[in-house]
Design an enzyme around this catalytic site. Structure first.
Site, short mmCIF file in Angstrom:
data_model
loop_
_atom_site.label_atom_id
_atom_site.label_comp_id
_atom_site.label_asym_id
_atom_site.label_seq_id
_atom_site.Cartn_x
_atom_site.Cartn_y
_atom_site.Cartn_z
N ALA A 154 -12.34 -17.77 4.81
CA ALA A 154 -12.52 -16.64 5.72
C ALA A 154 -13.31 -15.53 5.05
CB ALA A 154 -11.15 -16.12 6.18
N TYR A 155 -12.97 -15.25 3.79
CA TYR A 155 -13.69 -14.22 3.04
C TYR A 155 -15.17 -14.59 2.91
CZ TYR A 155 -15.32 -11.67 -1.10
OH TYR A 155 -16.06 -10.90 -1.96
N GLN A 156 -15.45 -15.83 2.55
CA GLN A 156 -16.83 -16.22 2.34
C GLN A 156 -17.61 -16.25 3.65
OE1 GLN A 156 -16.15 -18.57 -1.81
NE2 GLN A 156 -17.92 -19.01 -0.57
N THR A 158 -17.25 -14.07 5.94
CA THR A 158 -17.65 -12.68 6.17
C THR A 158 -18.85 -12.30 5.32
OG1 THR A 158 -16.18 -11.67 4.48
CG2 THR A 158 -15.26 -12.04 6.69
N LYS A 159 -18.92 -12.83 4.10
CA LYS A 159 -20.01 -12.47 3.22
C LYS A 159 -21.32 -13.16 3.64
CE LYS A 159 -17.69 -9.56 0.86
NZ LYS A 159 -17.99 -8.11 1.02
#
Length: 250
Positions: A154-156, A158-159
């Site tokens: 999920a974090y990646q 967003t990036k």
């Protein structure tokens, strides 16, 4: 005596209470900028402002980057205090660990709200303020925006989205004299890395051992890259995603 890299500039730092954001505010002020720092923590912001008063013209405003009214206030407060906005460093973001099939809907929505919606809200309001005068915007992505990685889906995601927003904003607003770039840090010694190290120390050490320079970066090293992109020395640089990762993404 040479002028600072950002002498005479008015720069907004969003997500500036700790880590990369706080040290960027310190560096920008030392390089001659008038700095508005925005973040959620009122107490931390007040402490940082007191610290920086001696080396630069600094103000602060608290708020949540995922709330449209707060982001509009960040920019309006900068205009009211300093009269214009020359540069912005959009650094607010949170981490979200877990495989994609294990992340809860609530956690997924939260990381998207801060890291993606918040970035879009910042860009929208900053571009509004720069529309007639031009300026420079730097967004914080990550080397995770270039690739996948187990346990940080999920974090990646967003990036990756931050890179897309950056490149599109550069195309949309170049004719207005607004440059939009991103930095992509690798492992950096920040509170976020400390939290990740506590949760999965082996994973962090594997990541750092894969860096050709064999070390995590420092927040000041990342801030230096952001300062250059914000400065007039990068006047023909727009739409770039600059790795600050010790060669990790090479």
């Amino acid at each position: 005596m040479t002028a600072g890299l950002l002498a005479g500039k008015v720069v907004l730092v969003v997500g500036g209470s700790t880590g990369i954001g706080a040290d960027s505010a310190r560096l920008f002020a030392a390089e001659g900028a008038s700095v508005m720092v925005a973040a959620r923590s009122k107490d931390t912001l007040a402490d940082l402002t007191d610290e920086l008063t001696a080396v630069g013209h600094v103000a602060h405003t608290p708020g949540d980057v995922s709330v449209a009214a707060d982001v509009a206030r960040f920019v309006d407060a900068t205009l009211e205090r300093f009269g214009r906005l020359d540069g912005a460093f959009n650094n607010a973001g949170i981490n979200q660990q877990g495989r994609l099939d294990e992340v809860s809907e609530e956690d997924f929505d939260r990381v998207m709200a801060i890291n993606v919606k918040g970035m879009w809200l910042c860009l929208r309001e900053e571009i509004r303020a720069m529309r007639d005068s031009g300026g420079s915007i730097v967004n914080t992505s990550s080397v995770g925006g270039f690739r996948g990685n187990t346990g940080l889906g999920a974090y990646q995601a967003t990036k990756h989205a931050v890179i897309g927003l950056t490149r599109t904003a550069a195309h949309d607003n170049g004719p207005l004299g607004i440059r939009v770039n991103a930095i992509a840090p690798g492992p950096v010694e920040t509170p976020m890395l400390t939290q990740w190290r506590a949760a999965d120390p082996a994973a962090v050490e594997r990541r750092i051992s894969a860096v050709p320079l064999r070390k995590a970066g420092t927040t000041t090293e990342v801030a230096e890259a952001a300062a250059w992109l914000l400065s007039d020395r990068a006047s023909q640089v727009s739409g770039v995603v600059l790795p600050v990762d010790g060669g990790y993404s090479a």
